[in-house]
Write a protein that holds these residues in place. Structure first.
Motif, PDB file in Angstrom:
ATOM      1  N   THR A 236      38.309  42.062  33.714  1.00  0.00           N
ATOM      2  CA  THR A 236      39.012  42.185  32.427  1.00  0.00           C
ATOM      3  C   THR A 236      40.081  41.111  32.256  1.00  0.00           C
ATOM      4  OG1 THR A 236      40.540  43.801  33.395  1.00  0.00           O
ATOM      5  CG2 THR A 236      38.563  44.658  32.294  1.00  0.00           C
ATOM      6  N   ALA A 237      40.055  40.099  33.109  1.00  0.00           N
ATOM      7  CA  ALA A 237      40.926  38.922  33.005  1.00  0.00           C
ATOM      8  C   ALA A 237      40.239  37.795  33.779  1.00  0.00           C
ATOM      9  CB  ALA A 237      42.320  39.218  33.564  1.00  0.00           C
ATOM     10  N   GLY A 238      40.874  36.640  33.848  1.00  0.00           N
ATOM     11  CA  GLY A 238      40.270  35.492  34.505  1.00  0.00           C
ATOM     12  C   GLY A 238      39.879  35.763  35.950  1.00  0.00           C
ATOM     13  N   VAL A 239      38.709  35.230  36.348  1.00  0.00           N
ATOM     14  CA  VAL A 239      38.222  35.377  37.724  1.00  0.00           C
ATOM     15  C   VAL A 239      38.763  34.202  38.530  1.00  0.00           C
ATOM     16  CG1 VAL A 239      36.193  35.607  39.195  1.00  0.00           C
ATOM     17  CG2 VAL A 239      36.160  36.515  36.859  1.00  0.00           C
ATOM     18  N   THR A 240      39.543  34.488  39.571  1.00  0.00           N
ATOM     19  CA  THR A 240      40.317  33.466  40.260  1.00  0.00           C
ATOM     20  C   THR A 240      39.899  33.213  41.707  1.00  0.00           C
ATOM     21  OG1 THR A 240      41.930  35.212  40.705  1.00  0.00           O
ATOM     22  CG2 THR A 240      42.386  33.739  38.847  1.00  0.00           C
ATOM     23  N   SER A 241      39.147  34.116  42.303  1.00  0.00           N
ATOM     24  CA  SER A 241      38.765  33.939  43.708  1.00  0.00           C
ATOM     25  C   SER A 241      37.384  34.525  43.960  1.00  0.00           C
ATOM     26  CB  SER A 241      39.792  34.613  44.633  1.00  0.00           C
ATOM     27  OG  SER A 241      39.539  34.290  45.984  1.00  0.00           O
ATOM     28  N   ILE A 242      36.591  33.802  44.751  1.00  0.00           N
ATOM     29  CA  ILE A 242      35.271  34.263  45.190  1.00  0.00           C
ATOM     30  C   ILE A 242      35.104  33.836  46.636  1.00  0.00           C
ATOM     31  CG2 ILE A 242      32.771  34.143  44.837  1.00  0.00           C
ATOM     32  CD1 ILE A 242      33.326  33.214  41.956  1.00  0.00           C
ATOM     33  N   GLU A 259      44.060  42.028  38.691  1.00  0.00           N
ATOM     34  CA  GLU A 259      44.697  42.650  39.856  1.00  0.00           C
ATOM     35  C   GLU A 259      43.738  43.415  40.753  1.00  0.00           C
ATOM     36  OE1 GLU A 259      48.170  44.872  38.757  1.00  0.00           O
ATOM     37  OE2 GLU A 259      49.092  43.171  37.718  1.00  0.00           O
ATOM     38  N   ASN A 260      42.437  43.337  40.486  1.00  0.00           N
ATOM     39  CA  ASN A 260      41.455  44.087  41.269  1.00  0.00           C
ATOM     40  C   ASN A 260      40.664  43.190  42.212  1.00  0.00           C
ATOM     41  OD1 ASN A 260      41.389  47.014  40.330  1.00  0.00           O
ATOM     42  ND2 ASN A 260      41.334  45.917  38.368  1.00  0.00           N
ATOM     43  N   LEU A 261      40.440  43.709  43.413  1.00  0.00           N
ATOM     44  CA  LEU A 261      39.466  43.154  44.347  1.00  0.00           C
ATOM     45  C   LEU A 261      38.151  43.888  44.130  1.00  0.00           C
ATOM     46  CD1 LEU A 261      38.346  41.847  47.016  1.00  0.00           C
ATOM     47  CD2 LEU A 261      39.443  43.749  48.218  1.00  0.00           C
ATOM     48  N   ARG A 262      37.069  43.120  43.978  1.00  0.00           N
ATOM     49  CA  ARG A 262      35.743  43.713  43.836  1.00  0.00           C
ATOM     50  C   ARG A 262      34.840  43.215  44.958  1.00  0.00           C
ATOM     51  NH1 ARG A 262      37.871  42.917  38.812  1.00  0.00           N
ATOM     52  NH2 ARG A 262      37.407  44.436  37.168  1.00  0.00           N
ATOM     53  N   LEU A 263      34.070  44.130  45.530  1.00  0.00           N
ATOM     54  CA  LEU A 263      33.057  43.772  46.507  1.00  0.00           C
ATOM     55  C   LEU A 263      31.681  43.939  45.873  1.00  0.00           C
ATOM     56  CD1 LEU A 263      34.443  45.394  49.787  1.00  0.00           C
ATOM     57  CD2 LEU A 263      34.695  43.046  48.986  1.00  0.00           C
ATOM     58  N   TRP A 264      30.777  43.009  46.187  1.00  0.00           N
ATOM     59  CA  TRP A 264      29.474  42.968  45.549  1.00  0.00           C
ATOM     60  C   TRP A 264      28.365  42.911  46.581  1.00  0.00           C
ATOM     61  CZ3 TRP A 264      29.542  42.879  40.155  1.00  0.00           C
ATOM     62  CH2 TRP A 264      30.778  42.569  39.562  1.00  0.00           C
ATOM     63  N   THR A 273      30.049  47.102  44.235  1.00  0.00           N
ATOM     64  CA  THR A 273      29.848  48.251  45.111  1.00  0.00           C
ATOM     65  C   THR A 273      31.156  49.008  45.335  1.00  0.00           C
ATOM     66  OG1 THR A 273      30.187  46.846  47.063  1.00  0.00           O
ATOM     67  CG2 THR A 273      27.925  47.171  46.305  1.00  0.00           C
ATOM     68  N   SER A 274      32.280  48.307  45.206  1.00  0.00           N
ATOM     69  CA  SER A 274      33.583  48.962  45.294  1.00  0.00           C
ATOM     70  C   SER A 274      34.619  48.107  44.585  1.00  0.00           C
ATOM     71  CB  SER A 274      34.000  49.209  46.749  1.00  0.00           C
ATOM     72  OG  SER A 274      34.189  47.996  47.434  1.00  0.00           O
ATOM     73  N   LYS A 275      35.711  48.743  44.197  1.00  0.00           N
ATOM     74  CA  LYS A 275      36.795  48.056  43.492  1.00  0.00           C
ATOM     75  C   LYS A 275      38.105  48.720  43.871  1.00  0.00           C
ATOM     76  CE  LYS A 275      37.147  48.585  38.960  1.00  0.00           C
ATOM     77  NZ  LYS A 275      36.886  48.387  37.511  1.00  0.00           N
ATOM     78  N   ILE A 276      39.118  47.894  44.140  1.00  0.00           N
ATOM     79  CA  ILE A 276      40.423  48.424  44.507  1.00  0.00           C
ATOM     80  C   ILE A 276      41.505  47.574  43.871  1.00  0.00           C
ATOM     81  CG2 ILE A 276      40.413  47.116  46.673  1.00  0.00           C
ATOM     82  CD1 ILE A 276      42.118  49.311  47.914  1.00  0.00           C
ATOM     83  N   SER A 277      42.519  48.214  43.313  1.00  0.00           N
ATOM     84  CA  SER A 277      43.634  47.494  42.701  1.00  0.00           C
ATOM     85  C   SER A 277      44.597  47.032  43.784  1.00  0.00           C
ATOM     86  CB  SER A 277      44.367  48.398  41.700  1.00  0.00           C
ATOM     87  OG  SER A 277      45.498  47.724  41.176  1.00  0.00           O
ATOM     88  N   LEU A 278      44.883  45.727  43.796  1.00  0.00           N
ATOM     89  CA  LEU A 278      45.812  45.169  44.768  1.00  0.00           C
ATOM     90  C   LEU A 278      47.157  44.814  44.140  1.00  0.00           C
ATOM     91  CD1 LEU A 278      43.523  42.820  46.907  1.00  0.00           C
ATOM     92  CD2 LEU A 278      44.107  45.221  47.272  1.00  0.00           C
ATOM     93  N   GLY A 279      47.209  44.732  42.816  1.00  0.00           N
ATOM     94  CA  GLY A 279      48.460  44.415  42.139  1.00  0.00           C
ATOM     95  C   GLY A 279      48.734  42.920  42.112  1.00  0.00           C
ATOM     96  N   GLY A 280      49.417  42.481  41.062  1.00  0.00           N
ATOM     97  CA  GLY A 280      49.965  41.133  41.033  1.00  0.00           C
ATOM     98  C   GLY A 280      49.035  40.003  40.656  1.00  0.00           C
TER      99      GLY A 280
END
Length: 391
Positions: A236-242, A259-264, A273-280
């Protein structure tokens, strides 16, 4: 001091003078005690020039007790991203540092010994422009033989380098056996900035990119780059890391300004497969180089975090010893035996750097064995799990 099931202790703090935004440990023996830090400063107060971006590459080595010694300071344009490369050509094996800079170049430096001092230093090797527009900035880069895999398997021939830029493009370069670098292609991947581009470390023909248009997309060079192999709009915002996991073929992590980490699972990009809010805002993600289980995350306005993806994705360390914007982070490739030889009590090392306070920190990471959920992990890469005596 970080809190959680993993303990992180700051060993030393180093002033980078300019704002620090990227740091990379060398994965290649015998240089694993060496790291490079890139800096970025916008100069606006010079009345004789227009605003411009300048930077430095700081070549450092860790010494006893975790102290840092500066080996070299290279003045250059602002540095956005860096990666170490171990390559071979028809002359020799080389350890190179690839740099993405603010004026749209991919720069290469070679790590060499200074004959006078006997210390290691960086020698400029070559640079190639990413795009035709001089206003374009090179934003990120990745190598097809990802450095964790290179650390295990030795130097790689036909290394490919992927660079994303501020025009939404991704370019690929190839290292040739003749010892030269050529540009293969440039493709338009996003409407706005392509913040990140990364290879699938199990198939160098496949790469991914993330942009300020909120899109996470994939490409396969075997069918050309005129179209995506997939396009995901979950962010829901810019994708900054892969970051692809070098040990687990189908595991991929993404970070975003949302602010979310997503695993694929790379076999199905319909949803994570999972998503967790890391903040910031998650600016950088790095899988650890030994177990490939832990993710080190630079979370911009909320410090640095270590995430364990096993069973249930969870934050196991929250490191907030930096005062300002958390940008650069990396794991050391020094084994536990190496760490002990430096008179450091701990399991492994990590490095973090922050922007406004111009600071780089070396920290020791203590993994607490009673929190482990797997019996096949060893911090010493030279040993098998059955021979592990880390605990």
């Amino acid at each position: 001091m970080a809190e959680g099931v993993i303990n992180v202790r700051t060993l030393s703090t180093y002033s980078t003078v300019f704002p620090a935004d990227t740091v990379e440990w060398c994965p290649t023996e015998p240089y694993r005690h060496i790291l490079a830090c890139g800096t970025y400063e916008l100069v606006k107060d010079d009345p004789e020039t227009s605003p411009f971006k300048r930077g430095q590459i700081l070549l450092l080595r860790v010494t006893r007790g975790g102290a840092l010694e500066q080996l070299q300071q290279v003045s250059t344009t602002a540095v956005l991203d860096m990666k170490w490369m171990h390559v071979t050509d028809d002359k020799q094996s080389r350890v190179l540092l690839a740099v993405a800079d603010s004026v749209g170049y991919l720069q290469l430096y070679e790590l060499m010994e200074n004959p006078s001092s006997g210390k290691m230093q960086l020698e400029f090797f070559i640079k190639l422009r990413v795009g035709d527009d001089e206003a374009v900035m090179a934003l990120s880069l990745d190598c097809s033989h990802e450095k964790y895999a290179v650390a295990r398997d030795g130097p790689a021939v036909n290394m490919r380098v992927l660079v994303s830029d501020s025009a939404g493009q991704v370019s690929q370069f190839t290292w040739l056996e003749s010892g030269s670098l050529i540009k293969d292609f440039t493709c338009l991947a996003h409407k706005f900035e392509a913040w990140i581009a990364a290879y699938d470390y199990h198939d160098p023909c496949i790469f991914y990119s993330g942009g300020d248009d909120y899109k996470f997309v994939g490409f396969d060079t075997r069918v050309g780059c005129s179209r995506h192999t997939f396009e995901n709009n979950d962010h829901t915002a810019g994708v900054t890391s892969i970051h692809s996991n070098a040990d687990k073929p189908f595991l991929l992590a993404t970070g975003s300004y949302d602010e979310n980490l997503r695993l694929w699972d790379t076999r199905n990009f319909k949803q994570p497969t999972s998503k967790i809010s890391l903040g910031g805002g998650v600016w950088r993600l790095k899988w650890d180089p030994f177990s490939h289980r832990y993710l080190l995350a630079a979370c911009m306005h909320d410090g640095f975090k270590i995430v364990n993806h096993d069973i249930i994705t969870s934050v196991v360390a929250d490191y907030k010893d930096h005062e300002k914007l958390a940008y650069g982070c990396d794991w050391s490739f020094l084994t536990q035996t190496d760490v002990s030889s430096l008179d450091i009590d701990g399991d492994t090392l990590m490095t973090t750097c922050s922007y406004e306070d111009h600071t780089l920190k070396i920290s020791v990471v203590d993994f607490w064995p009673d929190k482990y959920t797997s019996d096949n992990y060893c911090l010493d890469a030279t040993k098998s799990s059955s021979d592990c005596t880390c605990y």
